[in-house]
Design an enzyme around this catalytic site. Sequence first.
Site, PDB file in Angstrom:
ATOM      1  N   ILE A  43      11.335 -11.006 -20.144  1.00 48.11           N
ATOM      2  CA  ILE A  43      11.506  -9.883 -21.377  1.00 48.11           C
ATOM      3  C   ILE A  43      12.457 -10.246 -22.254  1.00 48.11           C
ATOM      4  CG2 ILE A  43      10.745  -8.020 -19.818  1.00 48.11           C
ATOM      5  CD1 ILE A  43      13.563  -7.278 -19.541  1.00 48.11           C
ATOM      6  N   SER A  69      10.238 -11.944  -6.887  1.00 45.93           N
ATOM      7  CA  SER A  69      11.583 -11.364  -7.570  1.00 45.93           C
ATOM      8  C   SER A  69      12.815 -12.148  -6.991  1.00 45.93           C
ATOM      9  CB  SER A  69      11.657  -9.923  -7.556  1.00 45.93           C
ATOM     10  OG  SER A  69      12.818  -9.570  -7.877  1.00 45.93           O
ATOM     11  N   GLY A  70      13.854 -12.744  -7.799  1.00 48.14           N
ATOM     12  CA  GLY A  70      14.916 -13.089  -7.629  1.00 48.14           C
ATOM     13  C   GLY A  70      15.895 -12.162  -6.818  1.00 48.14           C
ATOM     14  N   CYS A  90       0.745  -1.250  -0.282  1.00 52.30           N
ATOM     15  CA  CYS A  90       0.045  -0.092   0.119  1.00 52.30           C
ATOM     16  C   CYS A  90       0.910   1.407   0.043  1.00 52.30           C
ATOM     17  CB  CYS A  90      -1.020   0.042   1.436  1.00 52.30           C
ATOM     18  SG  CYS A  90      -1.769  -1.544   1.404  1.00 52.30           S
ATOM     19  N   ASP A 128      -3.397  -9.399   7.548  1.00 48.04           N
ATOM     20  CA  ASP A 128      -2.191  -9.364   8.526  1.00 48.04           C
ATOM     21  C   ASP A 128      -1.944  -7.959   9.249  1.00 48.04           C
ATOM     22  OD1 ASP A 128      -1.568  -8.155   5.968  1.00 48.04           O
ATOM     23  OD2 ASP A 128       0.627  -8.275   6.134  1.00 48.04           O
TER      24      ASP A 128
END
EC number: 6.3.5.4
Length: 644
Positions: free
Chosen positions: A289, A368-369, A2, A99
């Site tokens: 990509i 993501s890595g 958020c 949460d």
Amino acid sequence: MCGIAGTYRWPDGKAVTDRLTDTLAHRGPDGAGRYGHPVGDGEVQLGHRRLSIIDLSEAGAQPMVSDGLALTYNGELYNAPELRAELAATGVRFRGTSDTEVLLEAWRRWGTDCLPRLRGMFAFGIFDERTGELVLARDQLGIKPLFLLRRGEGLVFASELKALAVATGGKLEVDHAALVASLLYYWVPDSRCAFREAEKLPPGSWLRHRPDGRVESGRFWNLKDVAAEGRERARAGERPDLAAIVEESTRRHLLSDVPVATFLSGGLDSSYLTALAARHQPGISAYTIGFRAEDARFEAMPDDLRYARQVAERFGVDLHEIEIAPNVLDLLPQMTYSLDEPIGDPAAINTFLICSAAREAGVKVMLSGMGADELFAGYRKHLANLIALRYQRVPRPLRRGLSGAVDRLPVATSRRGYRSVRFAKRFLSFADLPEETAFRRSYTMYDQAELLALLDPDLAGTVDDVLTEHADVYQDNDLDDFVNRMCLTDARMFLPGLNLTYTDRSSMAASTEVRVPYVDVEVVKAAFAVPGDRKIVGRQGKHVLKEAATSILPREIVYRPKGLFSAPLRAWMSRDLAPLVREVVNDGELVRSGFLRRDALTRMVAEDAAGQQDYSKHLWHVLTLEYWYRDATSGSGQSTRLTA
């Protein structure tokens, strides 16, 4: 995920908080809210923009108010189910499943002692109506941002710096020391802020404002301590089960009431996470990509797509391929505005375009890595600095001869770039230097002399300060392991200052949440319990992570050459952006103000165009800095367009 904002004893706090919250609308298009309460002779106002991920009902709306506590919160707690069960066992009754409510009740029971128990990413403000106190807190590793500005006994805070600029009517003063740091690194360290009055709440810390004007702060987590504890674990012979720890983190990061997808470049880090995610969520989507064929050829970029397709087919992943042929003239000012501070990494464009495509397909959450390279020594600079130690044992006359020969080689022709020559020139620029200086030089944009030649001479003292700060951070540990000293510096500077920053801003500009399972407190603890000689073995970086990944991935993916999550900058500079570079050099605000020297920029452009040196990344950052500076000094807080 958020956007949060608020004011505490700030003039016209209600209207200011509304402006702050409106500026953050892209971070939370699913809902908005505000809370207010008297504090002494003033008031507190908390604002919120909601991106609904867990508990999509009104029970998860914010600011959340319950029995005298009010919370505005940005983030995700991956151990919320365990905390909920522990609190419920003490008699706490929950209204919903978010949460957010778990965090609020954990704070009610434990106060600041709850912070080290939180496993996730978070930044929040919580107000206690009984005491009149406002506390701000930020997660252990700086995944989520929190900017603040203090004047007298008043405070204003927000998830993004641009909101603070709006709140103050665009009258914040540029901090030239932060801009100097930005030129050195191509990003602003988390310890600095691009505006003088503004600051970033440090990772792993909290700040308490009291109605009588007193302010307290504290740290609840420190990477330096974690690294020291890891060293002792390693000395005791402990070998963490990295495969189990990474899988458990990945599983927790899938917690969501909306679809989750992954980034999949075809490299080790994203392939490993995608394979693990598919094990727990069969048929998961992934996004990858590619670049225009002519751009990829010019840069001699590896073909990552074929590896991504192989992983997707093997693990039943629904792969979405996005070809990037962006209109960089339009995207550059848009990304500069979104990134908040001058950041010269074109990977931000990739992240924004991937997240935009995912959002259009109905995906709100991406894995993501990010972080694996910093924690497990996966960058070329880590191996290069180790090789430099051996290189320094080569007789000096031979080193001088090699350096002279490489210096004469071109880095590019009109048709293609030579990556191996660029790497060789880069290596020789730092290989003879002392450890800390060499490490800094291996990943920063300029050495001290080059930076001084580029800048207003009056900023020489500032350059010294910026270089000293890097040395202080690098040396602020008692580790006896060279590789882990590099990893610790990356985790304290490079990760929060660049990679987590552009990931947060670029993804939230597309109203998408990105989660980073490698940047998890348990994974980080395990990473620093691994000795450096198990992270880099021979010429293989991330060796211990690769060993773990072989439990699920084929070896040709695990041990493939490292890819680059970047962009074809030389191709863009030679075509799309060449007129813009000339304009900025000849008539840019940075040159006209005296901050940058035209002669140094002109020389850089000429050497790049002739193929003598590769300054494409330097010039890209000059463009991003120019756009940012024009916005910052115009007082509008809105992105302006340069003419090409």
